[in-house]
Design an enzyme around this catalytic site. Structure first.
Site, mmCIF file in Angstrom:
data_model
loop_
_atom_site.group_PDB
_atom_site.id
_atom_site.type_symbol
_atom_site.label_atom_id
_atom_site.label_comp_id
_atom_site.label_asym_id
_atom_site.label_seq_id
_atom_site.Cartn_x
_atom_site.Cartn_y
_atom_site.Cartn_z
ATOM 1 N N ALA A 1 0.847 -1.192 0.000
ATOM 2 C CA ALA A 1 0.000 0.000 0.000
ATOM 3 C C ALA A 1 0.882 1.242 0.000
ATOM 4 O O ALA A 1 1.900 1.309 0.688
ATOM 5 C CB ALA A 1 -0.909 0.007 1.229
ATOM 6 N N CYS B 1 -3.285 -9.558 3.454
ATOM 7 C CA CYS B 1 -2.889 -8.387 4.238
ATOM 8 C C CYS B 1 -2.924 -8.705 5.734
ATOM 9 O O CYS B 1 -3.949 -9.158 6.250
ATOM 10 C CB CYS B 1 -3.813 -7.221 3.921
ATOM 11 S SG CYS B 1 -3.373 -5.717 4.820
ATOM 12 N N HIS C 1 1.814 -16.170 -0.142
ATOM 13 C CA HIS C 1 2.930 -15.598 0.605
ATOM 14 C C HIS C 1 3.195 -16.566 1.741
ATOM 15 O O HIS C 1 2.352 -16.741 2.624
ATOM 16 C CB HIS C 1 2.571 -14.212 1.143
ATOM 17 C CG HIS C 1 3.701 -13.566 1.887
ATOM 18 N ND1 HIS C 1 3.665 -12.257 2.286
ATOM 19 C CD2 HIS C 1 4.901 -14.037 2.305
ATOM 20 C CE1 HIS C 1 4.784 -11.950 2.922
ATOM 21 N NE2 HIS C 1 5.543 -13.030 2.942
ATOM 22 N N ASN D 1 5.336 -16.556 -3.322
ATOM 23 C CA ASN D 1 5.710 -15.220 -2.876
ATOM 24 C C ASN D 1 6.418 -15.327 -1.527
ATOM 25 O O ASN D 1 6.045 -16.123 -0.683
ATOM 26 C CB ASN D 1 4.451 -14.356 -2.752
ATOM 27 C CG ASN D 1 4.713 -12.976 -2.176
ATOM 28 O OD1 ASN D 1 4.007 -12.522 -1.282
ATOM 29 N ND2 ASN D 1 5.722 -12.294 -2.664
#
Length: 353
Positions: free
Chosen positions: A2, A85, A155, A187
């Site tokens: 972000a 997130c 991730h 990731n």
């Protein structure tokens, strides 16, 4: 990422090599409400194709409306749903990396997104789970494949790990073994192109996703393209070439903000990433990091030793690091992994984009 992957930075990265470059995470509620900040965040440069929008949502109905809006108004060519997130303002509302724990809610969201996406591919990214005692990635991967998601990215850290420790690439391999119907992307801890090759070799994943590794390094994507094409050539820009990119980056940001001063203020966080490893004195670094105008930034950049070569040993972690003591979750979130209720006011604190 972000505050990083806005249009000016995406353009710089795209110039370097092929890839899919996704915008900053925006909330589905903010999109359907046409929040001014959010509508500005989803603007793409004319050169950007395909256009990828990254959505965050907790309410299946709102997610479906947001996806339908993207299709009907031709706002993007690809939709990526963020279930990775780890920041508290997202997870405490049940979003981001907290959401896949609620398997049926995840399924409802994915079903709504795919049903409203029409011809646009929908992908997701996620983490291993909330913590080591609440792993969700294998179930989430199966659900994604069953609901028609085009690809899934992992991730390989938990939400509690945040950005600390070492990414668990073995988890990517397990996900690839479990979910064979759709591509699995890896990731975590890709700091150079050789890391990407090693990840693919060790895990069998179909591709890689880069986050913090490109901070201050848009040319990493040139390296990745070369690596996957079998070339050993790697970008090694001089400090002067880096400075030129820095100024273009800052100049581009002026189009994203209402005032030049705001754009330069936003650029300040990039200075240290761009200059990592180079021999630049503390006073000059401070001058660059506190510039309040394009002219001031240019004056500082002109003082750099332009012929200084690319520094060795810079393929190391960038950006955030460290684990969290706990993951902030809604009350009772862990009581029932199959509950598909939407938390009350799920997005009220983050509806601004």
């Amino acid at each position: 990422m972000a505050g990083i992957t806005n249009a000016p930075f995406r353009v710089l990265c795209r110039e370097q090599g092929a890839g899919l470059f996704v915008c900053e995470m925006i909330t589905t509620r903010a999109l359907v409400e046409r929040n001014v900040k959010t509508m500005r965040m989803i603007r793409f440069a004319e050169s950007e194709r395909p256009r990828s929008i990254q959505l965050y949502g907790v309410d299946p109905d709102v997610v479906g409306r947001a996806v339908r809006m993207i299709v009907e108004e031709d706002l993007a060519d690809h939709i990526d749903l963020n279930f990775g997130c780890p920041v508290p303002k997202v997870t405490r509302r049940g979003g981001g990396s907290a959401l896949p724990y609620k398997r049926n809610l995840l399924r409802r969201i994915l079903r709504a997104a795919v049903a409203n996406a029409g011809p646009l591919p929908v992908t997701i990214k996620m983490r291993k789970g909330i913590d080591d005692d609440h792993l969700t990635y294998l179930d989430a991967g199966r659900i994604a494949a069953e609901e028609g998601v085009a690809a899934v990215a992992l991730h390989a850290r938990t939400a509690r790990q945040h950005y600390g420790g070492v990414a668990d690439w073995e988890a990517i391999a397990r996900l690839k073994e479990t979910v064979q119907e759709i591509p699995v992307l890896g990731n975590g801890d890709i700091w150079c192109a050789d890391d990407a090759l090693r990840m693919v070799r060790q895990t069998g994943c179909d591709g890689v996703v880069v986050g913090r590794g490109c901070l201050g390094r848009p040319w990493l994507f040139r390296d990745l393209e070369n690596a996957f094409n079998g070339s050993s050539e790697r970008a090694r820009p001089t400090l002067g070439e880096v400075a030129a990119v820095m100024f273009r980056h800052a100049e581009g940001l002026t189009g994203c903000f209402d005032a030049e001063k705001s754009a330069i203020s936003d650029f300040r966080k990039h200075v240290g990433w761009y200059l990592k490893g180079f021999t630049v004195g503390s006073e000059l670094r401070r001058e660059l990091a506190t510039a309040d105008s394009l002219d001031g930034l240019r004056a500082g950049l002109d003082k750099l030793e332009r012929d200084e070569p690319w520094p060795p040993n810079t393929d190391t972690p960038r950006g955030k690091s460290g684990e969290r003591a706990k993951v902030h979750l809604p009350d009772g979130w862990l009581d029932d992994p199959w509950d598909c209720g939407v938390p009350q006011d799920a997005e009220s604190d983050v509806s601004g984009g």
